[in-house]
Write a protein that holds these residues in place. Structure first.
Motif, mmCIF file in Angstrom:
data_model
loop_
_atom_site.group_PDB
_atom_site.id
_atom_site.type_symbol
_atom_site.label_atom_id
_atom_site.label_comp_id
_atom_site.label_asym_id
_atom_site.label_seq_id
_atom_site.Cartn_x
_atom_site.Cartn_y
_atom_site.Cartn_z
ATOM 1 N N LEU A 188 0.841 -1.209 0.000
ATOM 2 C CA LEU A 188 0.000 0.000 0.000
ATOM 3 C C LEU A 188 0.875 1.258 0.000
ATOM 4 C CD1 LEU A 188 -2.888 1.248 0.292
ATOM 5 C CD2 LEU A 188 -2.518 1.178 2.769
ATOM 6 N N LYS A 189 0.514 2.217 -0.850
ATOM 7 C CA LYS A 189 1.252 3.495 -0.879
ATOM 8 C C LYS A 189 0.859 4.312 0.352
ATOM 9 C CE LYS A 189 1.723 7.659 -3.752
ATOM 10 N NZ LYS A 189 2.939 8.089 -3.098
ATOM 11 N N ARG A 190 1.854 4.637 1.169
ATOM 12 C CA ARG A 190 1.555 5.294 2.455
ATOM 13 C C ARG A 190 2.325 6.591 2.635
ATOM 14 N NH1 ARG A 190 1.890 -0.371 3.717
ATOM 15 N NH2 ARG A 190 0.101 -0.999 4.996
ATOM 16 N N ASP A 191 2.873 7.157 1.553
ATOM 17 C CA ASP A 191 3.798 8.277 1.736
ATOM 18 C C ASP A 191 3.402 9.531 0.958
ATOM 19 O OD1 ASP A 191 4.226 7.395 -0.789
ATOM 20 O OD2 ASP A 191 6.398 7.105 -0.596
ATOM 21 N N THR A 192 2.121 9.689 0.683
ATOM 22 C CA THR A 192 1.699 10.902 -0.027
ATOM 23 C C THR A 192 1.849 12.101 0.917
ATOM 24 O OG1 THR A 192 0.186 9.653 -1.406
ATOM 25 C CG2 THR A 192 -0.255 12.013 -1.231
ATOM 26 N N PRO A 193 2.527 13.164 0.458
ATOM 27 C CA PRO A 193 2.680 14.328 1.341
ATOM 28 C C PRO A 193 1.333 14.977 1.639
ATOM 29 C CG PRO A 193 4.094 14.492 -0.616
ATOM 30 C CD PRO A 193 3.173 13.330 -0.837
ATOM 31 N N LYS A 194 1.234 15.584 2.826
ATOM 32 C CA LYS A 194 -0.013 16.281 3.184
ATOM 33 C C LYS A 194 -0.255 17.433 2.218
ATOM 34 C CE LYS A 194 -0.857 14.783 7.696
ATOM 35 N NZ LYS A 194 -0.932 14.871 9.086
ATOM 36 N N ILE A 195 -1.509 17.707 1.955
ATOM 37 C CA ILE A 195 -1.856 18.783 1.030
ATOM 38 C C ILE A 195 -1.504 20.125 1.658
ATOM 39 C CG2 ILE A 195 -3.797 19.979 -0.074
ATOM 40 C CD1 ILE A 195 -5.149 17.192 -0.302
ATOM 41 N N LEU A 196 -0.775 20.932 0.901
ATOM 42 C CA LEU A 196 -0.476 22.295 1.352
ATOM 43 C C LEU A 196 -1.279 23.244 0.470
ATOM 44 C CD1 LEU A 196 3.401 21.956 1.659
ATOM 45 C CD2 LEU A 196 1.766 21.989 3.543
ATOM 46 N N GLY A 197 -1.926 24.200 1.071
ATOM 47 C CA GLY A 197 -2.708 25.146 0.273
ATOM 48 C C GLY A 197 -4.063 24.572 -0.096
ATOM 49 N N ASP A 198 -4.641 25.106 -1.178
ATOM 50 C CA ASP A 198 -6.010 24.772 -1.575
ATOM 51 C C ASP A 198 -6.059 23.377 -2.219
ATOM 52 O OD1 ASP A 198 -8.577 24.674 -2.459
ATOM 53 O OD2 ASP A 198 -8.518 26.576 -3.548
ATOM 54 N N TRP A 199 -6.852 22.464 -1.625
ATOM 55 C CA TRP A 199 -6.921 21.090 -2.161
ATOM 56 C C TRP A 199 -7.451 21.071 -3.591
ATOM 57 C CZ3 TRP A 199 -11.796 19.334 -3.504
ATOM 58 C CH2 TRP A 199 -12.875 20.020 -2.953
ATOM 59 N N LYS A 200 -8.242 22.088 -3.968
ATOM 60 C CA LYS A 200 -8.849 22.094 -5.317
ATOM 61 C C LYS A 200 -7.792 22.276 -6.405
ATOM 62 C CE LYS A 200 -13.225 23.892 -3.757
ATOM 63 N NZ LYS A 200 -13.572 25.153 -3.131
ATOM 64 N N CYS A 201 -6.607 22.776 -6.018
ATOM 65 C CA CYS A 201 -5.551 23.015 -7.012
ATOM 66 C C CYS A 201 -4.554 21.862 -7.080
ATOM 67 C CB CYS A 201 -4.798 24.306 -6.686
ATOM 68 S SG CYS A 201 -5.859 25.693 -6.391
#
Ligand SMILES: C[C@@](CO)(OP(=O)(O)O)[C@H](O)COP(=O)(O)OP(=O)(O)OC[C@H]1O[C@@H](n2ccc(N)nc2=O)[C@H](O)[C@@H]1O
Ligand SMILES: Nc1ncnc2c1ncn2[C@@H]1O[C@H](COP(=O)(O)OP(=O)(O)O)[C@@H](O)[C@H]1O
Length: 285
Positions: A188-201
């Motif tokens: 399982l991929k477990r290392d996606t960085p947290k979203i910085l700024g507006d998630w819509k972008c």
């Protein structure tokens, strides 16, 4: 005022419009970021007040032992916590596929907590019910709060987001995917960085999708088939896949052409859970 002693309420489906996994905690649970929307389609639960403290669950529950049924567990937890001497007969009409990633079990549990809070006159706050719900599953609090939201933490830290109304065709490829199996899988991929700024972008995806496609070729086939109509996605840890449209007829067209080996439904998204809307209509007149 006449007291309401029997009524029916929906336990709506949810979709994860994206699902990023940011890491794994020491207790095995995963830190994630996900966007929840509710659908105006779901299971139906009927409640009937009884004066003895028995909790009876009937209906489409045959495959689940009573002690493991999230409806029973939710009712028992609320009754025990509040030392209630009242009981209930609950009947379930199951419309949501189990282990489908549309949150049927969690939604059943949340609707049970919300409904019995009213029926048994317990008057717990939404915060108290959400904390109680978290003991039953990571997905229960969002159904208790009942608002489309970005979730963080293990799914319990919720920030309301107002979403445009869309229509969805949701397809169940007749496969049960165990959430626990996906979350314990080494690939399982477990290392996606947290979203910085507006998630819509941002580029938004479901980190469970590549693994589930590998383990479950029918999910891969479903996603491929849906691509003929629109970009396809998987919800939660699967197995349901969906496509999004601006109109009902577009979603209906996909359902009409669905291969007979799969099941599906169409529904529109709602910013407020229909369980909340229905309970307010019954109790807050
Ligand atoms: C992945 C999500 C996304 O909405 O949905 P589903 O695909 O199950 O519907 C949820 O986070 C699922 O929530 P829920 O189904 O309530 O999970 P739980 O019963 O608490 O846990 C089921 C299993 O998943 C693991 N789990 C769950 C949530 C999380 N953030 N990290 C985890 O590692 C738990 O360790 C457990 O083994
Ligand atoms: N009332 C219930 N409805 C559905 N599943 C339940 C219920 N009670 C317990 N479960 C268990 O929870 C598991 C996950 O169910 P569900 O919430 O439908 O799937 P998912 O988490 O993939 O959306 C089921 O496989 C089942 O064993």
């Amino acid at each position: 005022m006449v007291r309401t002693t029997s009524f029916s309420v929906i336990a709506p489906a949810k979709l994860n419009l994206f699902l990023h996994i940011n890491g794994r905690r020491a207790d095995g649970y995963h830190e994630l970021e996900t966007l929840f929307t509710f659908l105006n389609f779901g299971d139906e639960l009927s409640f009937e007040l009884t004066s003895t403290p028995t909790i009876l669950v009937t209906g489409d529950t045959k495959d689940i032992p009573l002690k493991d049924n999230l409806i029973y567990k939710a009712a028992l937890l609320l009754q025990t916590q509040n030392k209630s001497q009242l009981g209930v007969k609950i009947n379930l009409i199951k419309r949501l596929p189990m282990g489908g990633g549309v949150g049927g079990g969690s939604s059943d549990a949340a609707t049970t907590l919300l409904a019995l809070n009213k029926l048994w006159n317990i008057n717990s706050s939404v915060d108290e019910l959400a904390d109680l719900g978290l003991q039953l599953g990571a997905d229960v609090p969002v159904f208790i709060r009942g608002q489309s939201a970005i979730a963080q933490g293990i799914g319990e830290k919720l920030q309301h987001v107002e979403l445009e109304r869309k229509w969805y065709c949701v397809v169940h490829p007749n496969q049960h995917v165990s959430t626990a199996k996906i979350f314990t899988h080494p690939d399982l991929k477990r290392d996606t960085p947290k979203i910085l700024g507006d998630w819509k972008c941002q580029t938004l995806s479901n980190d469970c999708e590549p693994l589930v496609k590998k383990l479950c070729p029918e999910v891969e086939k479903t996603l491929q088939w849906l691509l003929k109509y629109a970009p396809s996605k998987m919800t939660g840890t699967g197995s349901c896949c969906f496509v999004e449209f601006a109109s009902q007829v577009q979603a209906q067209d996909v359902l009409a052409n669905l291969p007979h080996t799969w099941q599906g439904f169409i529904a529109s998204s709602v910013n407020t859970s229909p369980a909340h809307t229905e309970l307010a209509a019954i109790f807050d007149q």
